[in-house]
Motif scaffolding. Structure first.
Motif, mmCIF file in Angstrom:
data_model
loop_
_atom_site.group_PDB
_atom_site.id
_atom_site.type_symbol
_atom_site.label_atom_id
_atom_site.label_comp_id
_atom_site.label_asym_id
_atom_site.label_seq_id
_atom_site.Cartn_x
_atom_site.Cartn_y
_atom_site.Cartn_z
ATOM 1 N N GLN A 4 1.046 -1.086 -0.051
ATOM 2 C CA GLN A 4 0.152 0.200 -0.090
ATOM 3 C C GLN A 4 0.973 1.218 0.054
ATOM 4 N N GLU A 20 -7.885 3.507 -4.264
ATOM 5 C CA GLU A 20 -8.233 2.272 -4.130
ATOM 6 C C GLU A 20 -7.059 1.046 -4.435
ATOM 7 N N GLU A 22 -6.186 -2.979 -4.545
ATOM 8 C CA GLU A 22 -6.952 -4.275 -4.403
ATOM 9 C C GLU A 22 -6.052 -5.302 -5.140
ATOM 10 N N THR A 32 -6.483 2.160 -8.385
ATOM 11 C CA THR A 32 -7.576 2.942 -8.718
ATOM 12 C C THR A 32 -6.834 4.596 -8.511
ATOM 13 N N PRO A 76 -11.544 6.122 -11.180
ATOM 14 C CA PRO A 76 -12.665 5.633 -10.027
ATOM 15 C C PRO A 76 -13.887 5.324 -10.678
ATOM 16 N N ARG A 83 -14.022 7.687 0.753
ATOM 17 C CA ARG A 83 -13.216 7.040 1.843
ATOM 18 C C ARG A 83 -12.865 7.867 3.196
ATOM 19 N N GLU A 170 -19.663 1.444 3.923
ATOM 20 C CA GLU A 170 -19.528 1.890 2.583
ATOM 21 C C GLU A 170 -20.066 3.185 2.170
ATOM 22 N N ARG A 172 -20.824 5.253 -1.643
ATOM 23 C CA ARG A 172 -19.956 5.499 -2.994
ATOM 24 C C ARG A 172 -20.895 6.557 -3.759
#
Length: 192
Positions: A4, A20, A22, A32, A76, A83, A170, A172
């Motif tokens: 990270q 982000e 992943e 992202t 994104p 976040r 979450e 969005r």
């Protein structure tokens, strides 16, 4: 150094921010990116930006001996995750989808089910300034081309849910597709 941190430093060094990261079981590394937010300055990530970050990350991950099979760098998109506090400030006034960690419970008043955890509404700063809220109306929006009656009728009440970032599982941006572009809060359409 953690993956990270490696990716975040590389992306920041190129003038972007990491939204982000992943890592899938198949070895795919999905990154992202977005531009850092400056009030009044809205920039969007394009293919050239993704290509630039991909090249630099490939080099950096090779030097750091990070094992991965495939690297994907993207923007994104229309359902961008929110976040942190800065993301919420940036998208205040937009329609968002919010999922709480726990159901509302007994605190749910009015017409909302007490076990509900998912909400879609307009994101706003809470009146007390110590959190955020989403407001919505259960009245359906008119369909494109539908004639709207001019008769006065009682509008559906506006409902409001207040929350803190700690209560969120979450959040969005709501994936609203409008081929004329996403309308910012407070911006008038030209020509009308």
């Amino acid at each position: 150094m953690a993956l990270q941190d490696i990716v975040a430093q590389t992306v920041a060094g190129l003038g972007y921010e990491l939204v982000e990261l992943e890592r899938s079981a198949g070895g795919t590394l999905r990154v992202t990116i977005d531009f850092p937010w400056e009030p009044g300055d809205e920039k969007f990530v394009n293919v050239e930006d993704c290509e630039r970050v991909t090249r630099q990350l490939q080099y950096t991950l090779e030097v750091e001996e990070v094992d991965y099979k495939r690297l994907e760098v993207s923007s994104p998109g229309i359902d961008r995750p929110l976040r942190n506090e800065r993301d919420f400030e940036r998208y205040a006034g937009e329609v968002v989808d919010v999922t709480l960690k726990a159901p509302m419970g007994a605190a749910a008043a009015g017409q909302v089910a007490a076990n509900r955890r998912k909400f879609r509404g307009t994101l706003e700063q809470a009146a007390d300034g110590r959190g955020w809220q989403v407001s919505w109306s259960d009245e359906p929006a008119p369909k494109p081309g539908q004639k709207v009656s001019k008769k006065k009728k009682e509008p559906a009440p506006v409902q409001v849910l207040g929350f803190t970032l700690d209560e969120l599982k979450e959040a969005r941006l709501a994936p609203i597709v409008d081929f004329k572009g996403r309308k910012r809060a407070g911006v008038q359409e030209q020509g009308k």
